[in-house]
Motif scaffolding. Structure first.
Motif: not given
Lengths: 220, 220
Positions: A67, A71-74, A77-78
């Motif tokens: 993270m 900086q993962p998203v969507a 990140l989930r």
């Protein structure tokens, strides 16, 4: 070829599958310890729990690193967040196996389980193994369909626990207070082990679909 | 003035403090339900648990949003991750209060606790309240020093539980199998409630310092 980032995401999943393998081994040995008053098995479960705790820590550190650096998203990140939850559940499954092993150790050289309850406890042990094996498959294959089966599998565990308690409450029960306490707690530990396996599966469903499979009560 | 990002981080902490308040109320009412066979109190605890679950969900959603939009690093990221853990612990504390309330409801209009054990259970209820009040102060003030006290406070809870079980195991115990089961489980639920309060404090220490206060076993 996968890049480092995706390799690290994959490694999270592999560690979780490894945790299911260790949790399965733990509950299988704990059941042996309990039913056969097997002190060696009990000690193995108790000392072997370090490895599950270590994997849980590793997953937490790795998730944090991913993270912070990527900086993962969507969905990624989930996946990372749900991996943290799943690792927590698997770590707790190991704890429940340890609690069962400690009951066995405390009562050694006697068995904590009266002969007439052996078959129910054995079934609970098998059901616990089935649940964690399935949880491992679910995580390893991101298998939503199988994940949705675990709730019904766990109902069977709950029925076994009720059967166990009904036996204790029958008028003929003559095994004394200590056995009543041990069987009551062991029944609860198996039930909780199953609940956590269901959480693992539920989290996998959430990870893949973005929807929680149901508004589950974590401990009914 | 704080910007929106920092306001949202602050809001996580406020929600956690609110959860400690609700968990305190839940365990206080659950103890009343158990000792006084108070069905109204039991129902309040059981239906009131939705609010704790809702706050846990809110914190999870908010943490996810913050991570996806703001891509926090270092201490902010640690704060968000530890908030997730703390919310999970507080949600489980609510569940344990519910389990206690359900024991009370099942045995109503009788009390599940024999008269000679009332004072110990009352003390366990008070100790549980003290632990969750302190956890709330710890989180609200980011108070590492107080956080480090919770472990010793929880030792007192563990001693109370042992005292409870010793009483059951005395030769004079004549309250039958159902009371044995209920007291065994209620004792465990108070103990677990305390353990989770310690986890909240430990996570606060980690959040502030980046160091875990000890290599804690989540359920000894």
């Amino acid at each position: 070829m996968r890049d480092t980032y995706h390799e690290e995401l994959d490694a999270l999943g592999e560690r979780l599958v490894e945790m299911t393998r260790l949790a399965r081994n733990a509950i299988a040995r704990a059941t042996t310890a309990l039913l056969d008053a097997d002190l060696t098995a009990a000690q193995e479960v108790i000392s072997g729990d370090d490895e599950l705790n270590r994997l849980d820590d590793e997953i937490e550190k790795s998730a944090f690193d991913l993270m912070a650096r990527q900086q993962p998203v969507a969905q990624d990140l989930r996946m990372i967040i749900t991996s943290l939850h799943m690792a927590g559940d698997l770590e707790r499954m190991g704890d429940h196996a340890v609690h069962i092993a400690k009951i066995a150790r405390r009562r050694h050289p006697d068995s904590a389980i009266p002969a007439e309850l052996r078959s129910i406890v054995l079934e609970m042990g098998h059901q616990a193994e089935l649940l964690v094996i399935k949880a491992g498959e679910v995580v390893g294959n991101r298998d939503v369909d199988t994940a949705l089966e675990l709730d019904a599998d766990d109902d069977r565990m709950d029925r076994l626990r009720r059967k166990l308690l009904e036996r204790i409450l029958r008028p003929g029960w003559q095994h004394g207070v200590e056995a009543t306490m041990d069987v009551t707690l062991a029944g609860r530990f198996y039930e909780r082990f199953g609940d956590h396996a269901v959480h693992v599966a539920d989290n996998l469903v959430y990870m893949v679909t973005g929807e929680k499979p149901k508004d589950y009560d974590p401990e009914v």
